[in-house]
Design a protein around this motif. Sequence first.
Motif, PDB file in Angstrom:
ATOM      1  N   GLY A  16      -1.208  -0.414  -2.853  1.00  0.00           N
ATOM      2  CA  GLY A  16      -1.045  -1.184  -4.125  1.00  0.00           C
ATOM      3  C   GLY A  16       0.207  -2.239  -4.334  1.00  0.00           C
ATOM      4  N   SER A  17       0.025  -3.055  -3.374  1.00  0.00           N
ATOM      5  CA  SER A  17       1.359  -4.074  -3.133  1.00  0.00           C
ATOM      6  C   SER A  17       1.144  -5.430  -3.785  1.00  0.00           C
ATOM      7  CB  SER A  17       1.743  -4.153  -1.505  1.00  0.00           C
ATOM      8  OG  SER A  17       0.440  -4.327  -0.763  1.00  0.00           O
ATOM      9  N   SER A  18      -0.100  -5.394  -4.552  1.00  0.00           N
ATOM     10  CA  SER A  18      -0.348  -6.746  -5.153  1.00  0.00           C
ATOM     11  C   SER A  18       0.492  -6.827  -6.462  1.00  0.00           C
ATOM     12  CB  SER A  18      -1.879  -6.936  -5.275  1.00  0.00           C
ATOM     13  OG  SER A  18      -2.466  -5.900  -6.101  1.00  0.00           O
ATOM     14  N   SER A  19       1.115  -5.895  -6.898  1.00  0.00           N
ATOM     15  CA  SER A  19       2.018  -6.056  -8.063  1.00  0.00           C
ATOM     16  C   SER A  19       3.019  -5.032  -7.978  1.00  0.00           C
ATOM     17  CB  SER A  19       0.969  -6.241  -9.227  1.00  0.00           C
ATOM     18  OG  SER A  19       0.309  -4.847  -9.471  1.00  0.00           O
ATOM     19  N   GLY A  20       3.839  -4.950  -9.371  1.00  0.00           N
ATOM     20  CA  GLY A  20       4.760  -4.124  -9.436  1.00  0.00           C
ATOM     21  C   GLY A  20       5.732  -3.510  -8.459  1.00  0.00           C
ATOM     22  N   ILE A  21       5.747  -2.048  -8.346  1.00  0.00           N
ATOM     23  CA  ILE A  21       6.757  -1.683  -7.467  1.00  0.00           C
ATOM     24  C   ILE A  21       6.115  -1.774  -6.016  1.00  0.00           C
ATOM     25  CG2 ILE A  21       7.348   0.612  -6.563  1.00  0.00           C
ATOM     26  CD1 ILE A  21       7.270   1.669  -9.173  1.00  0.00           C
TER      27      ILE A  21
END
Length: 269
Positions: A16-21
């Motif tokens: 989930g490293s394409s946005s946010g945290i």
Amino acid sequence: MSLKFDFSGRVALVTGSSSGIGAATAVLFAKSGAKVVVTGRNGDKVAEVAKQCADVSPTGVSAVLQVLADVTSEQDLQRLVTETVNTFGRLDVLVNNAGGYVMSAVYDDKFMDAFKSVLNTNLNSMVYLTHICVKHLEKTKGNIVNVSSIAAKLTVLNGSPYCMSKAAIDMFGKCIAVELGPKGIRVNTVNPGVIRTNVLEAQGLPKEVATQVYDMFGGKYPVGRAGEGLDIARNILYLASDESSFITGTSLVSDGGHVAANVSMNADD
């Protein structure tokens, strides 16, 4: 004096490293010398974060791997790990960050669909990815950081699937910290409070409304603001670093004082 992390020679996989945290975490790992795997479902966003990582990395583009993957697909997760190890030759840090949120009351007709979707995204994917990464992490005496939520500890109206998934993540982290300790692998969890990401917009809220929600929560927090992705990224890197070598099986609540101040998780309260 601020703490500077050194992950030179290490490989960090952040889901989930394409946005946010996740994006903030990937960039901070890259800045700290790590080789980073940036992954998500949106190719443009993955490429954008990968560029940010390359721009701050001491070794540039060669330290960044982009992998398009859906965490709900076991085939994609297996490919993600295979490409990581084939490219960099090792895995030192697994950050299980990918997650989703679908609101539904238990009496709604679509509740079971929401329940299955949230559990598959938040919990099942994390368990499977951890399962297939253990053999690689054992070789490097690496560690795992799971991203949970204060929703593991507090109720959210019409959010039982999300709260259940996060509570399970907390217990999963504790259990496998005990199981993996003899293999030299540490496991810890971070429980963020309200963080300014795109999660509310992904639920259909206009950006200005989402901003108002974050401002509202921030105004109730003892620290006087909502969190930023970098706040949690720093927590993750600390738990993944040698500075926390005596810490495993813990849940780090990073919520600006949300729980301590008894702030409701429901924006309209």
